[in-house]
Design an enzyme around this catalytic site. Structure first.
Site, PDB file in Angstrom:
ATOM      1  N   THR A   1      -2.578   6.847  -4.743  1.00 38.55           N
ATOM      2  CA  THR A   1      -1.701   7.336  -5.806  1.00 38.55           C
ATOM      3  C   THR A   1      -0.923   6.191  -6.450  1.00 38.55           C
ATOM      4  OG1 THR A   1       0.147   7.769  -4.295  1.00 38.55           O
ATOM      5  CG2 THR A   1      -1.434   9.554  -4.640  1.00 38.55           C
ATOM      6  N   ASP A   2      -0.356   6.482  -7.619  1.00 37.69           N
ATOM      7  CA  ASP A   2       0.471   5.500  -8.314  1.00 37.69           C
ATOM      8  C   ASP A   2       1.945   5.769  -7.989  1.00 37.69           C
ATOM      9  OD1 ASP A   2       1.231   7.696  -9.885  1.00 37.69           O
ATOM     10  OD2 ASP A   2      -0.043   7.116 -11.572  1.00 37.69           O
ATOM     11  N   ALA A   3       2.840   5.093  -8.682  1.00 36.82           N
ATOM     12  CA  ALA A   3       4.275   5.231  -8.417  1.00 36.82           C
ATOM     13  C   ALA A   3       4.796   6.639  -8.704  1.00 36.82           C
ATOM     14  CB  ALA A   3       5.058   4.214  -9.246  1.00 36.82           C
ATOM     15  N   MET A   4       4.038   7.430  -9.467  1.00 40.29           N
ATOM     16  CA  MET A   4       4.445   8.797  -9.783  1.00 40.29           C
ATOM     17  C   MET A   4       3.891   9.805  -8.781  1.00 40.29           C
ATOM     18  SD  MET A   4       3.873   8.570 -13.929  1.00 40.29           S
ATOM     19  CE  MET A   4       2.289   7.745 -13.767  1.00 40.29           C
TER      20      MET A   4
ATOM     21  N   ILE B   1       0.747  10.430  -8.416  1.00 39.58           N
ATOM     22  CA  ILE B   1      -0.465  10.995  -9.011  1.00 39.58           C
ATOM     23  C   ILE B   1      -1.644  10.082  -8.656  1.00 39.58           C
ATOM     24  CG2 ILE B   1      -1.607  11.499 -11.222  1.00 39.58           C
ATOM     25  CD1 ILE B   1       1.200  12.192 -12.313  1.00 39.58           C
TER      26      ILE B   1
END
Length: 139
Positions: A15-18, A20
């Site tokens: 996942t990314d920093a969000m 997601i």
């Protein structure tokens, strides 16, 4: 058309920093689906390599529909979309298994080659594999 299924659980590193799923991971999961598809039809990559049949990627498409998130269980559906004399196009759909939501659709186009990357006519060099790939072909 028969679709073959593979499950993957999203880990935090996917996942990314969000929170997601990072977009390029879907391409990696297309490969996971393709690997399991080949295994399920009796032709895992290890067997293909022993028989000197390679499937280099020539093109990939990926259309994002909805975001997936950490800890989701994904259902990857894989099938043969098109078959040429020395190419195969695989189709993919990735769903959130719990909600049933479609997250991504895509394709990958592969040359069918020797280890020297020379095109092979699969129907001639391995009729059994050609038949397995075409028997469930998308109509």
């Amino acid at each position: 058309m028969k679709k073959y299924e593979t499950e993957i659980r999203v880990i935090y590193a996917d996942t990314d920093a969000m929170g997601i799923i990072y977009h390029t991971n879907y391409i990696k999961w297309f490969e996971a689906g393709r690997n399991e598809f080949l295994r399920q039809i009796g032709y895992p990559y290890a067997r293909l390599e022993k028989e000197e049949i390679w499937l280099p990627v020539a093109a990939v498409t990926c259309e994002y529909k909805k975001p997936g998130r950490y800890d989701d269980v994904l259902l990857i559906q894989t099938w043969v979309k098109e078959m040429g004399a020395a190419t195969v196009v695989m189709g993919y759909e990735i769903f959130n298994k719990e909600s049933g939501e479609l997250l991504v659709i895509g394709t990958s186009k592969h040359g069918i080659t020797s280890p020297e990357l020379k095109p092979l006519r699969l129907k001639k060099v391995n009729p059994a594999l050609y038949q397995r790939l075409t028997e469930d072909l998308e109509k």
